[in-house]
Write a protein that holds these residues in place. Sequence first.
Motif, PDB file in Angstrom:
ATOM      1  N   UNK A 176      30.185 -12.442 132.253  1.00 41.97           N
ATOM      2  CA  UNK A 176      30.362 -13.495 133.250  1.00 41.97           C
ATOM      3  C   UNK A 176      31.516 -14.414 132.909  1.00 41.97           C
ATOM      4  N   UNK A 177      31.605 -14.776 131.650  1.00 43.95           N
ATOM      5  CA  UNK A 177      32.696 -15.648 131.203  1.00 43.95           C
ATOM      6  C   UNK A 177      34.054 -14.959 131.355  1.00 43.95           C
ATOM      7  N   UNK A 178      34.123 -13.703 130.942  1.00 39.55           N
ATOM      8  CA  UNK A 178      35.398 -12.989 130.998  1.00 39.55           C
ATOM      9  C   UNK A 178      35.830 -12.754 132.441  1.00 39.55           C
ATOM     10  N   UNK A 179      34.907 -12.438 133.297  1.00 40.89           N
ATOM     11  CA  UNK A 179      35.249 -12.202 134.703  1.00 40.89           C
ATOM     12  C   UNK A 179      35.695 -13.496 135.400  1.00 40.89           C
ATOM     13  N   UNK A 180      35.213 -14.622 134.921  1.00 43.60           N
ATOM     14  CA  UNK A 180      35.626 -15.909 135.492  1.00 43.60           C
ATOM     15  C   UNK A 180      37.012 -16.327 135.004  1.00 43.60           C
ATOM     16  N   UNK A 181      37.489 -15.715 133.935  1.00 44.20           N
ATOM     17  CA  UNK A 181      38.800 -16.045 133.356  1.00 44.20           C
ATOM     18  C   UNK A 181      39.887 -15.260 134.080  1.00 44.20           C
TER      19      UNK A 181
END
Length: 102
Positions: free
Chosen positions: A53-58
Amino acid sequence: MSASPRLLPWSGPGGQPCYLVSDEDGSGYLSRMADEVEAVQLGMGTQLLGHAGELLADRKAGAGELRYLAHRLCEALRDTLRVADSRGRRLPVPADMDESDD
């Protein structure tokens, strides 16, 4: 002895599935080890999902990072499906369920 072999959360040589025939209560050493491995696999999948989730938001995440993430997510999903399959096979079948109801 248990009614049916338990699918273990690891593979044998050549990727073949491993099964365990154990005591009815499943309290033997290998059963406990399999339970622990399943718990670790599911925990790692949960952590990976949070990281995804964090990586996809970046918006700065590169293709290589996303490809690496996709590979790890596939591994986690494969492990989770194996755990679900193993646990599903060990669920009691209702007495009134006909084999043709599958």
